[in-house]
Design an enzyme around this catalytic site. Sequence first.
Site, PDB file in Angstrom:
ATOM      1  N   THR A 265     -20.318  -1.111   7.776  1.00  0.00           N
ATOM      2  CA  THR A 265     -20.678   0.172   7.474  1.00  0.00           C
ATOM      3  C   THR A 265     -20.219   0.791   6.052  1.00  0.00           C
ATOM      4  O   THR A 265     -21.031   1.572   5.454  1.00  0.00           O
ATOM      5  CB  THR A 265     -20.040   1.386   8.680  1.00  0.00           C
TER       6      THR A 265
ATOM      7  N   ASP B  11     -15.327  -7.097   3.053  1.00  0.00           N
ATOM      8  CA  ASP B  11     -15.888  -6.650   4.566  1.00  0.00           C
ATOM      9  C   ASP B  11     -16.862  -5.874   4.226  1.00  0.00           C
ATOM     10  O   ASP B  11     -16.848  -4.697   3.800  1.00  0.00           O
ATOM     11  CB  ASP B  11     -14.529  -6.117   5.225  1.00  0.00           C
TER      12      ASP B  11
ATOM     13  N   TYR C 102       0.952  -1.324  -0.259  1.00  0.00           N
ATOM     14  CA  TYR C 102       0.083  -0.190  -0.034  1.00  0.00           C
ATOM     15  C   TYR C 102       0.839   1.087   0.041  1.00  0.00           C
ATOM     16  O   TYR C 102       1.787   1.344   0.829  1.00  0.00           O
ATOM     17  CB  TYR C 102      -0.881  -0.172   1.371  1.00  0.00           C
TER      18      TYR C 102
ATOM     19  N   ASP D  23      -8.431  -2.698  10.227  1.00  0.00           N
ATOM     20  CA  ASP D  23      -9.260  -3.817   9.736  1.00  0.00           C
ATOM     21  C   ASP D  23      -9.131  -4.435   8.410  1.00  0.00           C
ATOM     22  O   ASP D  23      -9.047  -5.841   8.309  1.00  0.00           O
ATOM     23  CB  ASP D  23     -10.917  -3.541  10.098  1.00  0.00           C
TER      24      ASP D  23
END
Length: 238
Positions: free
Chosen positions: A116, A113, A83, A92
């Site tokens: 939200t 995932d 990244y 997470d």
Amino acid sequence: MRSAAIDIGNTGTKYGIFEGDALVKQGYFTGHDLPQELLNQTFEQAIIASVAESTQQIAARLSVKGSVLTLSAQTALPVSNKYKTPETLGADRIAAAVGAHYLFSDHNCLIFDAGTCITHDFIDKEGSYFGGGISPGLTMKFNALHTFTKRLPLVERTESDYPLAGQTTQESILSGVLAGTVGELNGFIQAYSEKAKDLTVILCGGDAGFFESKLKGRIFVIPELVLIGLHRILAHNV
């Protein structure tokens, strides 16, 4: 050796209790009051990850003989993080990727995932994590359509069949959000399958059950994936 893994999310906190490498207990709570399962015992080690708030309050209330590791961009990982801005990467997301590589080390892994937000992340069989994407989750999409328009109603998600072609405004919203998001995820599966052979697709997060039967190919639903990844990161650092 007994250890704890705690994942502080946007809407609540998940925790796992491990005996050696085995996850023996897991749970979920909201707010700052720790459940008795965490308060009534002493752990050898613990790891805390957060995408929402400081970890200090929870760390201070745990009874830990050794150290409490807070997952950050400086934490050593058992995978290679490609990244570009690791300091902005959600704890997470990298924990889920670590958990996926631990469970499916001979496969390239695509992780969704669904909470939200809906994130997708890719880690190859060599253990190189390449990042992924972030988009609004189902509830966020329903709320946004109502909040940012003048006339669209707030529609509740249905667990039953939803129309592909809505014939009322409510049905059209259900189609746009639910069928649209399923199409979004299936599109990512197709795109990554073309780039990476032996692709294993894993679902976690609160809405994983909704997507399980709607995505193409063989799907593994592993609700505890982030906790498993956190435990592997903890083991790599002790």
